[in-house]
Design a protein around this motif. Structure first.
Motif, PDB file in Angstrom:
ATOM      1  N   LEU A 211       0.824  -1.210   0.000  1.00  0.00           N
ATOM      2  CA  LEU A 211       0.000   0.000   0.000  1.00  0.00           C
ATOM      3  C   LEU A 211       0.860   1.263   0.000  1.00  0.00           C
ATOM      4  CD1 LEU A 211      -2.815  -1.079   2.474  1.00  0.00           C
ATOM      5  CD2 LEU A 211      -3.071  -0.590   0.034  1.00  0.00           C
ATOM      6  N   THR A 212       1.939   1.256   0.754  1.00  0.00           N
ATOM      7  CA  THR A 212       2.804   2.438   0.832  1.00  0.00           C
ATOM      8  C   THR A 212       3.521   2.691  -0.491  1.00  0.00           C
ATOM      9  OG1 THR A 212       3.131   2.061   3.194  1.00  0.00           O
ATOM     10  CG2 THR A 212       4.718   3.496   2.092  1.00  0.00           C
ATOM     11  N   VAL A 213       4.210   1.670  -0.993  1.00  0.00           N
ATOM     12  CA  VAL A 213       4.955   1.834  -2.240  1.00  0.00           C
ATOM     13  C   VAL A 213       3.992   2.101  -3.399  1.00  0.00           C
ATOM     14  CG1 VAL A 213       6.477   0.675  -3.896  1.00  0.00           C
ATOM     15  CG2 VAL A 213       6.910   0.462  -1.451  1.00  0.00           C
ATOM     16  N   GLY A 214       2.908   1.348  -3.438  1.00  0.00           N
ATOM     17  CA  GLY A 214       1.921   1.556  -4.498  1.00  0.00           C
ATOM     18  C   GLY A 214       1.288   2.934  -4.433  1.00  0.00           C
ATOM     19  N   GLY A 215       0.999   3.393  -3.223  1.00  0.00           N
ATOM     20  CA  GLY A 215       0.422   4.730  -3.057  1.00  0.00           C
ATOM     21  C   GLY A 215       1.374   5.821  -3.525  1.00  0.00           C
ATOM     22  N   ILE A 216       2.643   5.677  -3.164  1.00  0.00           N
ATOM     23  CA  ILE A 216       3.641   6.672  -3.591  1.00  0.00           C
ATOM     24  C   ILE A 216       3.764   6.688  -5.110  1.00  0.00           C
ATOM     25  CG2 ILE A 216       6.124   7.191  -3.569  1.00  0.00           C
ATOM     26  CD1 ILE A 216       6.106   6.192  -0.618  1.00  0.00           C
ATOM     27  N   LEU A 217       3.843   5.501  -5.715  1.00  0.00           N
ATOM     28  CA  LEU A 217       3.965   5.443  -7.175  1.00  0.00           C
ATOM     29  C   LEU A 217       2.714   5.986  -7.871  1.00  0.00           C
ATOM     30  CD1 LEU A 217       5.727   1.994  -7.699  1.00  0.00           C
ATOM     31  CD2 LEU A 217       6.688   4.261  -8.110  1.00  0.00           C
ATOM     32  N   THR A 218       1.556   5.685  -7.324  1.00  0.00           N
ATOM     33  CA  THR A 218       0.312   6.168  -7.931  1.00  0.00           C
ATOM     34  C   THR A 218       0.213   7.689  -7.833  1.00  0.00           C
ATOM     35  OG1 THR A 218      -0.785   4.085  -7.402  1.00  0.00           O
ATOM     36  CG2 THR A 218      -2.205   5.963  -7.882  1.00  0.00           C
ATOM     37  N   ILE A 219       0.537   8.225  -6.675  1.00  0.00           N
ATOM     38  CA  ILE A 219       0.509   9.689  -6.516  1.00  0.00           C
ATOM     39  C   ILE A 219       1.535  10.335  -7.441  1.00  0.00           C
ATOM     40  CG2 ILE A 219       1.040  11.567  -4.895  1.00  0.00           C
ATOM     41  CD1 ILE A 219      -0.285   9.772  -2.717  1.00  0.00           C
ATOM     42  N   THR A 220       2.709   9.708  -7.543  1.00  0.00           N
ATOM     43  CA  THR A 220       3.729  10.210  -8.465  1.00  0.00           C
ATOM     44  C   THR A 220       3.190  10.198  -9.895  1.00  0.00           C
ATOM     45  OG1 THR A 220       5.480   9.381  -7.030  1.00  0.00           O
ATOM     46  CG2 THR A 220       6.091   9.855  -9.305  1.00  0.00           C
ATOM     47  N   GLY A 221       2.459   9.154 -10.245  1.00  0.00           N
ATOM     48  CA  GLY A 221       1.860   9.076 -11.580  1.00  0.00           C
ATOM     49  C   GLY A 221       0.863  10.193 -11.827  1.00  0.00           C
TER      50      GLY A 221
ATOM     51  N   ALA B 183       5.166  12.249 -19.437  1.00  0.00           N
ATOM     52  CA  ALA B 183       4.499  11.038 -19.915  1.00  0.00           C
ATOM     53  C   ALA B 183       5.144   9.748 -19.399  1.00  0.00           C
ATOM     54  CB  ALA B 183       4.469  11.030 -21.436  1.00  0.00           C
ATOM     55  N   THR B 184       6.454   9.661 -19.427  1.00  0.00           N
ATOM     56  CA  THR B 184       7.122   8.421 -19.010  1.00  0.00           C
ATOM     57  C   THR B 184       6.910   8.153 -17.527  1.00  0.00           C
ATOM     58  OG1 THR B 184       8.794   8.793 -20.704  1.00  0.00           O
ATOM     59  CG2 THR B 184       9.316   7.187 -19.000  1.00  0.00           C
ATOM     60  N   LEU B 185       7.104   9.159 -16.721  1.00  0.00           N
ATOM     61  CA  LEU B 185       6.907   9.008 -15.277  1.00  0.00           C
ATOM     62  C   LEU B 185       5.439   8.734 -14.963  1.00  0.00           C
ATOM     63  CD1 LEU B 185       8.436   9.049 -12.645  1.00  0.00           C
ATOM     64  CD2 LEU B 185       8.066  11.510 -12.512  1.00  0.00           C
ATOM     65  N   ASN B 186       4.564   9.343 -15.734  1.00  0.00           N
ATOM     66  CA  ASN B 186       3.130   9.126 -15.585  1.00  0.00           C
ATOM     67  C   ASN B 186       2.797   7.646 -15.798  1.00  0.00           C
ATOM     68  OD1 ASN B 186       0.355   9.052 -15.895  1.00  0.00           O
ATOM     69  ND2 ASN B 186       0.352  10.155 -17.823  1.00  0.00           N
ATOM     70  N   LEU B 187       3.312   7.067 -16.876  1.00  0.00           N
ATOM     71  CA  LEU B 187       3.039   5.657 -17.174  1.00  0.00           C
ATOM     72  C   LEU B 187       3.608   4.739 -16.095  1.00  0.00           C
ATOM     73  CD1 LEU B 187       3.616   5.519 -21.025  1.00  0.00           C
ATOM     74  CD2 LEU B 187       1.469   5.250 -19.795  1.00  0.00           C
ATOM     75  N   ALA B 188       4.830   5.022 -15.665  1.00  0.00           N
ATOM     76  CA  ALA B 188       5.444   4.190 -14.626  1.00  0.00           C
ATOM     77  C   ALA B 188       4.620   4.256 -13.341  1.00  0.00           C
ATOM     78  CB  ALA B 188       6.875   4.637 -14.370  1.00  0.00           C
ATOM     79  N   GLY B 189       4.179   5.444 -12.995  1.00  0.00           N
ATOM     80  CA  GLY B 189       3.368   5.602 -11.785  1.00  0.00           C
ATOM     81  C   GLY B 189       2.073   4.832 -11.857  1.00  0.00           C
ATOM     82  N   PHE B 190       1.402   4.919 -12.991  1.00  0.00           N
ATOM     83  CA  PHE B 190       0.127   4.218 -13.129  1.00  0.00           C
ATOM     84  C   PHE B 190       0.302   2.709 -13.292  1.00  0.00           C
ATOM     85  CE2 PHE B 190      -1.829   8.348 -14.776  1.00  0.00           C
ATOM     86  CZ  PHE B 190      -2.414   8.620 -13.557  1.00  0.00           C
ATOM     87  N   PHE B 191       1.233   2.295 -14.147  1.00  0.00           N
ATOM     88  CA  PHE B 191       1.379   0.871 -14.436  1.00  0.00           C
ATOM     89  C   PHE B 191       1.954   0.066 -13.278  1.00  0.00           C
ATOM     90  CE2 PHE B 191       1.256   2.066 -19.062  1.00  0.00           C
ATOM     91  CZ  PHE B 191       0.052   1.433 -19.301  1.00  0.00           C
ATOM     92  N   TYR B 192       2.736   0.702 -12.435  1.00  0.00           N
ATOM     93  CA  TYR B 192       3.282  -0.010 -11.280  1.00  0.00           C
ATOM     94  C   TYR B 192       2.545   0.332  -9.988  1.00  0.00           C
ATOM     95  CZ  TYR B 192       7.090  -1.235 -14.397  1.00  0.00           C
ATOM     96  OH  TYR B 192       7.814  -1.727 -15.445  1.00  0.00           O
ATOM     97  N   GLY B 193       2.133   1.568  -9.864  1.00  0.00           N
ATOM     98  CA  GLY B 193       1.505   2.012  -8.623  1.00  0.00           C
ATOM     99  C   GLY B 193       0.144   1.399  -8.360  1.00  0.00           C
ATOM    100  N   ILE B 194      -0.727   1.453  -9.344  1.00  0.00           N
ATOM    101  CA  ILE B 194      -2.098   0.953  -9.144  1.00  0.00           C
ATOM    102  C   ILE B 194      -2.114  -0.555  -8.868  1.00  0.00           C
ATOM    103  CG2 ILE B 194      -4.340   0.620 -10.278  1.00  0.00           C
ATOM    104  CD1 ILE B 194      -3.946   3.478 -11.440  1.00  0.00           C
TER     105      ILE B 194
END
Length: 184
Positions: free
Chosen positions: A12-22, A31-42
């Protein structure tokens, strides 16, 4: 150390950080950071939520274990005592309750609702022997039933163990797993 950390909390912590970053990257048009945030975070958030739903928290010790008892444990504890202690003091996933299968095989868990619930552990020195005490809340299984199963519990948990059962208070049962190993 690792068994004391909830994988659900990590996800939840790592995923939340990545999703918020996305989301932030999306707003700032990266765009690249956005995709990484969504594809890994969610997926990590969803995995963390799934683990949280299936999480079984560690059982606490009713009192801290002294250095003397730890030394006694290292010398006299049976492999079964060590395995039980390690299993119930770490996060578990996908189980209904601690020791649920053991209780079922011993005939102490007729249904999920009637299953005794392990509430605490205690390690102690009893006349020079290492004792692991399991404390259960047992509103549906009587002390007499536990006592009838005492020999079966001793056989189930293996050689070199003596088992005693007591009811220190109403609807609370303690099972003492007493090591019969001798000091080297």
């Amino acid at each position: 150390m690792l068994p004391k950390i909830s994988l659900a909390a990590v996800g939840l912590t790592v995923g939340g950080i990545l999703t918020i970053t996305g989301f932030v990257a999306y707003a700032l048009d990266y765009a690249t950071l956005n995709l990484a945030g969504f594809f890994y975070g969610i997926p990590l958030v969803l995995g963390g939520l799934a683990l949280k739903a299936a999480e079984l928290k560690p059982i606490p010790f009713s009192q801290p274990t002294s250095e003397k008892i730890i030394a006694l444990r290292n010398q006299l504890a049976t492999p079964t005592q060590n395995q039980i202690r390690k299993d119930v003091t770490r996060y578990r996933y996908g189980q209904e309750a601690h020791l649920d299968e053991s209780l079922e095989r011993l005939g102490l868990s007729p249904t999920d609702e009637e299953r005794p619930v392990l509430t605490s552990l205690l390690e102690q020195d009893w006349e020079g022997k290492y004792v692991l005490t399991l404390t259960f809340t047992s509103p549906f299984i009587s002390l007499e039933t536990w006592q009838e199963k005492q020999e079966k519990i001793a056989k189930f948990f293996g050689p070199d163990l003596e088992v005693t059962v007591a009811e220190p208070e109403e609807k609370v049962v303690t099972v003492n797993l007493i090591s019969q190993l001798a000091l080297p």
